[in-house]
Design a protein around this motif. Structure first.
Motif, PDB file in Angstrom:
ATOM      1  N   LYS A  75      -4.031   4.230   6.192  1.00 27.88           N
ATOM      2  CA  LYS A  75      -4.194   5.648   6.522  1.00 27.88           C
ATOM      3  C   LYS A  75      -5.569   6.154   6.099  1.00 27.88           C
ATOM      4  O   LYS A  75      -6.207   6.915   6.829  1.00 27.88           O
ATOM      5  N   VAL A  76      -6.045   5.729   4.944  1.00 25.42           N
ATOM      6  CA  VAL A  76      -7.383   6.120   4.479  1.00 25.42           C
ATOM      7  C   VAL A  76      -8.442   5.637   5.465  1.00 25.42           C
ATOM      8  O   VAL A  76      -9.366   6.374   5.823  1.00 25.42           O
ATOM      9  N   ARG A  77      -8.314   4.412   5.938  1.00 25.26           N
ATOM     10  CA  ARG A  77      -9.281   3.871   6.909  1.00 25.26           C
ATOM     11  C   ARG A  77      -9.194   4.621   8.238  1.00 25.26           C
ATOM     12  O   ARG A  77     -10.215   4.926   8.865  1.00 25.26           O
TER      13      ARG A  77
ATOM     14  N   THR B  61      -8.390  11.837   3.969  1.00 21.17           N
ATOM     15  CA  THR B  61      -7.099  11.756   3.291  1.00 21.17           C
ATOM     16  C   THR B  61      -7.206  12.412   1.927  1.00 21.17           C
ATOM     17  O   THR B  61      -8.208  12.270   1.231  1.00 21.17           O
ATOM     18  N   ARG B  62      -6.145  13.135   1.550  1.00 21.82           N
ATOM     19  CA  ARG B  62      -6.180  13.914   0.316  1.00 21.82           C
ATOM     20  C   ARG B  62      -4.979  13.594  -0.562  1.00 21.82           C
ATOM     21  O   ARG B  62      -3.921  13.182  -0.080  1.00 21.82           O
TER      22      ARG B  62
ATOM     23  N   THR C 120      -5.610  18.873  -9.686  1.00 24.25           N
ATOM     24  CA  THR C 120      -6.884  18.725  -8.987  1.00 24.25           C
ATOM     25  C   THR C 120      -6.659  18.013  -7.656  1.00 24.25           C
ATOM     26  O   THR C 120      -5.916  17.025  -7.589  1.00 24.25           O
ATOM     27  N   GLU C 121      -7.298  18.523  -6.622  1.00 25.20           N
ATOM     28  CA  GLU C 121      -7.225  17.877  -5.313  1.00 25.20           C
ATOM     29  C   GLU C 121      -8.374  16.882  -5.168  1.00 25.20           C
ATOM     30  O   GLU C 121      -9.531  17.204  -5.448  1.00 25.20           O
ATOM     31  N   LEU C 122      -8.057  15.690  -4.728  1.00 24.98           N
ATOM     32  CA  LEU C 122      -9.065  14.658  -4.494  1.00 24.98           C
ATOM     33  C   LEU C 122      -9.060  14.273  -3.015  1.00 24.98           C
ATOM     34  O   LEU C 122      -7.993  14.146  -2.410  1.00 24.98           O
ATOM     35  N   LYS C 123     -10.238  14.079  -2.473  1.00 27.11           N
ATOM     36  CA  LYS C 123     -10.341  13.464  -1.165  1.00 27.11           C
ATOM     37  C   LYS C 123     -10.556  11.969  -1.403  1.00 27.11           C
ATOM     38  O   LYS C 123     -11.486  11.575  -2.113  1.00 27.11           O
ATOM     39  N   ILE C 124      -9.684  11.157  -0.869  1.00 29.12           N
ATOM     40  CA  ILE C 124      -9.740   9.716  -1.089  1.00 29.12           C
ATOM     41  C   ILE C 124     -10.634   9.101  -0.021  1.00 29.12           C
ATOM     42  O   ILE C 124     -10.326   9.165   1.178  1.00 29.12           O
TER      43      ILE C 124
ATOM     44  N   TRP D 279      -2.455  14.314   3.961  1.00 31.33           N
ATOM     45  CA  TRP D 279      -1.946  14.128   2.600  1.00 31.33           C
ATOM     46  C   TRP D 279      -1.341  12.749   2.414  1.00 31.33           C
ATOM     47  O   TRP D 279      -0.647  12.233   3.282  1.00 31.33           O
ATOM     48  N   LEU D 280      -1.632  12.150   1.260  1.00 27.43           N
ATOM     49  CA  LEU D 280      -1.073  10.846   0.913  1.00 27.43           C
ATOM     50  C   LEU D 280       0.172  11.024   0.056  1.00 27.43           C
ATOM     51  O   LEU D 280       0.192  11.842  -0.862  1.00 27.43           O
ATOM     52  N   SER D 281       1.189  10.244   0.339  1.00 27.76           N
ATOM     53  CA  SER D 281       2.402  10.216  -0.467  1.00 27.76           C
ATOM     54  C   SER D 281       2.499   8.846  -1.127  1.00 27.76           C
ATOM     55  O   SER D 281       2.645   7.830  -0.434  1.00 27.76           O
ATOM     56  N   PHE D 282       2.403   8.811  -2.444  1.00 33.16           N
ATOM     57  CA  PHE D 282       2.377   7.534  -3.155  1.00 33.16           C
ATOM     58  C   PHE D 282       3.769   6.914  -3.316  1.00 33.16           C
ATOM     59  O   PHE D 282       3.919   5.878  -3.966  1.00 33.16           O
ATOM     60  N   ASP D 283       4.751   7.541  -2.678  1.00 30.48           N
ATOM     61  CA  ASP D 283       6.047   6.882  -2.558  1.00 30.48           C
ATOM     62  C   ASP D 283       5.972   5.746  -1.534  1.00 30.48           C
ATOM     63  O   ASP D 283       6.799   4.837  -1.545  1.00 30.48           O
TER      64      ASP D 283
END
Length: 375
Positions: free
Chosen positions: A268-270, A278-279, A295-299, A255-259
């Motif tokens: 982290k995505v790489r 990463t989600r 909505t859940e996105l996979k980045i 999970w990504l935290s945009f904080d």
């Protein structure tokens, strides 16, 4: 013979042809004067090293032959739960390697497996992403020892996920090391290493492939010194005080935290590309009805936003600036998301996703949103 060992006798499909331990052992003898080498690996990336070894072993002046392969046991994959060999085992079979010389012990310390390994009298064992702990009674068998191809500059990033953790840390340089295996984790003397710079956009699967490709070349170059014993003399002990660890990745880390700031998220995505990915969860706000949908996105693919003039109406609002979705992040930074994947769907461009939600507003599922709407 224990059915878990010699590749389940062609991974259970030829179970009727299984034989006793003594008769199987007789098939493990090679008439050649070349030194017997045993290769251990499991994922597809190990196939690069196996190919290098098999190709080198056919040269007229080759010192060795690949006497056997050791890999993880077959596992049940896909919806049909069909029993499938490891990617390395399948690759070896596709190349025509004898199925009765592909060992699949549950553990490398199993007595029957070790007995069969001793029958081979291997001069050397090579490991490349095998994924199983090697006990002392295994390490004592090969005359010239066991050598591991490890995709980091040891003693940095010892452990199960060296490439992923290096990318996650945002390092600019990595490499691959050739080291003797000892009981301590990735702590053996280093025979040789190859350094390389890391590109800003490269993802873990591509970097892993590249490092094992370079590692296979390093191995072939160093094999003569390993066989004649000079590698043990020149191998350099690691400085344990400089060691860093690369623990196995857990799916909960995806999970990504945009904080957090954009460079941290991009790395982290790489790092987690391939598995676990990463989600992120976003809120789609219907401007007409005012209703919200989570909505859940996979980045899939990102880059750190270099624009300094990006403005958003709210701190959690996602905008679209061709060709990317722009996510506001911590520290006043922004992350450009170029590719995403919806649950059960194929990977799509950010532009295609944006077209699908046109007329609606996108927001990050922030802690504030959760408190306001879901409590």
């Amino acid at each position: 013979m224990n059915s878990s060992l010699v590749f389940r006798r062609f991974w259970c499909f030829n179970a009727a042809t299984s034989s006793s331990s003594s008769s199987a052992s007789s098939t493990l003898c090679f008439a050649s004067n070349k030194k017997p080498l045993v290769f251990l690996g499991s994922p597809q990336v190990s196939a690069t090293v196996l190919d290098a070894l098999l190709n080198a072993s056919t040269a007229p002046d080759s010192l060795f032959e690949v006497a056997a392969i050791v890999t993880q046991p077959p596992s049940r994959k896909s919806r049909g739960k069909k029993l499938m060999p490891s990617p390395l085992a399948q690759h070896a079979l596709d190349r025509g390697f004898p199925s009765n010389l592909i060992f699949t012990p549950e553990r490398a310390g199993e007595d029957v497996f070790l007995s069969n390994l001793r029958d081979l009298q291997p001069d050397l064992c090579i490991t490349a992403a095998y994924g199983n702990i090697l006990p002392s009674k295994f390490l004592n068998i090969p005359i010239s020892g066991t050598v591991n191809i490890h995709p980091s500059l040891l003693p940095l990033y010892r452990g199960a996920a060296p490439v992923q953790r290096a990318l996650q840390d945002g390092v600019k340089e990595t490499g691959v090391s050739l080291a003797f295996t000892v009981r301590a984790l990735d702590a053996g003397p280093v025979i040789a290493c190859k350094r390389m710079e890391i590109e800003d956009q490269i993802k873990a699967p591509e970097l892993l492939d590249l490092l094992f490709y370079e590692g296979s070349k390093l191995l072939i170059r160093e094999l003569p010194s390993i066989f004649d014993g000079s590698a043990k003399v020149k191998a350099q002990p690691q400085d344990d005080s400089k060691a860093t660890l690369a623990p196995k990745i857990a799916s909960e880390e995806s999970w990504l935290s945009f904080d957090e700031e954009a460079p941290v998220l991009h790395n982290k995505v790489r790092a987690f590309a391939g598995w676990p990915g990463t989600r992120a969860k976003v809120v789609i706000v219907d401007n007409k009805s005012g209703q919200d949908k989570i909505t859940e996105l996979k980045i899939i693919t990102t880059k750190v936003c270099s624009r300094s003039n990006i403005q958003v109406n709210q701190a959690d609002e996602i905008t679209f600036i061709k060709p990317a979705l722009v996510f506001p992040c911590g520290g006043g930074t922004a992350l450009e998301v170029l590719e995403i994947q919806l649950p059960g769907k194929k990977v799509m461009s950010a532009a295609a996703f944006w077209n699908g939600v046109r007329g609606q507003k996108l927001k990050i599922l922030s802690a504030a949103y959760v408190n306001d709407h879901l409590s």
